[in-house]
Design an enzyme around this catalytic site. Structure first.
Site, PDB file in Angstrom:
ATOM      1  N   LYS A   9      47.454  46.248  38.070  1.00  0.00           N
ATOM      2  CA  LYS A   9      46.768  46.491  36.800  1.00  0.00           C
ATOM      3  C   LYS A   9      47.520  47.530  35.956  1.00  0.00           C
ATOM      4  O   LYS A   9      48.375  48.261  36.478  1.00  0.00           O
ATOM      5  CB  LYS A   9      45.340  46.976  37.083  1.00  0.00           C
ATOM      6  CG  LYS A   9      44.460  45.950  37.808  1.00  0.00           C
ATOM      7  CD  LYS A   9      43.051  46.504  38.010  1.00  0.00           C
ATOM      8  CE  LYS A   9      42.118  45.469  38.625  1.00  0.00           C
ATOM      9  NZ  LYS A   9      40.718  45.955  38.652  1.00  0.00           N
ATOM     10  N   ASN A 112      41.416  50.844  39.020  1.00  0.00           N
ATOM     11  CA  ASN A 112      41.566  50.831  40.478  1.00  0.00           C
ATOM     12  C   ASN A 112      42.810  50.091  40.964  1.00  0.00           C
ATOM     13  O   ASN A 112      42.824  49.503  42.042  1.00  0.00           O
ATOM     14  CB  ASN A 112      40.276  50.309  41.137  1.00  0.00           C
ATOM     15  CG  ASN A 112      39.895  48.922  40.635  1.00  0.00           C
ATOM     16  OD1 ASN A 112      40.653  48.303  39.891  1.00  0.00           O
ATOM     17  ND2 ASN A 112      38.751  48.423  41.054  1.00  0.00           N
ATOM     18  N   HIS A 115      44.105  44.069  41.481  1.00  0.00           N
ATOM     19  CA  HIS A 115      43.148  42.973  41.670  1.00  0.00           C
ATOM     20  C   HIS A 115      43.664  42.140  42.831  1.00  0.00           C
ATOM     21  O   HIS A 115      44.859  41.917  42.955  1.00  0.00           O
ATOM     22  CB  HIS A 115      43.056  42.086  40.431  1.00  0.00           C
ATOM     23  CG  HIS A 115      42.380  40.771  40.733  1.00  0.00           C
ATOM     24  ND1 HIS A 115      41.007  40.637  40.763  1.00  0.00           N
ATOM     25  CD2 HIS A 115      42.885  39.560  41.097  1.00  0.00           C
ATOM     26  CE1 HIS A 115      40.702  39.390  41.106  1.00  0.00           C
ATOM     27  NE2 HIS A 115      41.818  38.716  41.314  1.00  0.00           N
ATOM     28  N   GLU A 126      42.920  31.209  40.936  1.00  0.00           N
ATOM     29  CA  GLU A 126      43.553  32.340  40.242  1.00  0.00           C
ATOM     30  C   GLU A 126      45.074  32.187  40.187  1.00  0.00           C
ATOM     31  O   GLU A 126      45.704  32.550  39.191  1.00  0.00           O
ATOM     32  CB  GLU A 126      43.148  33.657  40.923  1.00  0.00           C
ATOM     33  CG  GLU A 126      41.662  33.941  40.746  1.00  0.00           C
ATOM     34  CD  GLU A 126      41.195  35.247  41.377  1.00  0.00           C
ATOM     35  OE1 GLU A 126      41.975  35.888  42.118  1.00  0.00           O
ATOM     36  OE2 GLU A 126      40.042  35.633  41.111  1.00  0.00           O
TER      37      GLU A 126
END
Ligand code: UDP
Ligand code: MG
Length: 153
Positions: A9, A112, A115, A126
């Site tokens: 991220k 965080n 993913h 995904e």
């Protein structure tokens, strides 16, 4: 063998932890089957976080995921989905166990770091969302016989 999707991220990219996190996955024995940097937009985020679009924090989550490019990775291994989820740790970094990525690098429920797909079914969906078929590679993993017993592969 399973292949699972990981996104590094903006909280990872901006904190210059890309190499460190990739290193953890490689050291564990996961094979990098695909990897690219990409800028996410609202369309892909509404799809990717469809289970969260109605939550009050969704706009802030989308903003945080667009704050810089992300690195998308396809990681392959035996039971890769569960192994990578285990390495990722609890969603909230403040509650995640030390030794997990979030438990070692995150102080936030939102920022965080990673993913990771949560089931083999979602991993397939995904991977197709973030990669074209030709961007995920099947290639000889020379160390395979030292990573797994014959009956595990
Ligand atoms: N998230 C958030 N606030 C919350 C819960 C989740 O901002 O209260 C964000 C967080 O970045 C999380 C992502 O939404 O990683 C997806 O949430 P999910 O419940 O699927 O957690 P994950 O599978 O990432 O652990
Ligand atoms: Mg999730």
């Amino acid at each position: 063998m399973e292949t699972t999707l990981v996104l590094l991220k903006p909280s990872c990219v901006q904190r210059q932890l890309i190499g460190e996190i990739v290193n953890r996955f490689e050291r564990r024995g996961l094979q990098v089957a695909g990897m690219k940097m990409m800028q996410l937009d609202d369309n892909i985020l509404r799809e990717h976080y469809a289970h969260l679009v109605d939550r009050p924090f969704f706009p802030a989550l989308a903003q945080s995921m667009k704050a810089s490019p992300v690195v998308a990775m396809a990681l392959r291994g035996v039971e890769a989905v569960a192994v990578v989820r285990g390495m990722t740790g609890y969603t909230n970094g403040r509650k995640a166990d030390p030794g997990t990525i979030r438990g070692d690098y995150a102080m936030s429920n939102q920022q965080n770091i990673v993913h990771a797909s949560d089931s083999p079914e979602n991993a397939k969906i995904e991977l197709e969302r973030f990669f074209r078929p030709e961007e995920i590679f099947e290639y000889n993993h020379a160390l395979l016989s030292f990573l797994y017993a014959t009956d595990e592969r």
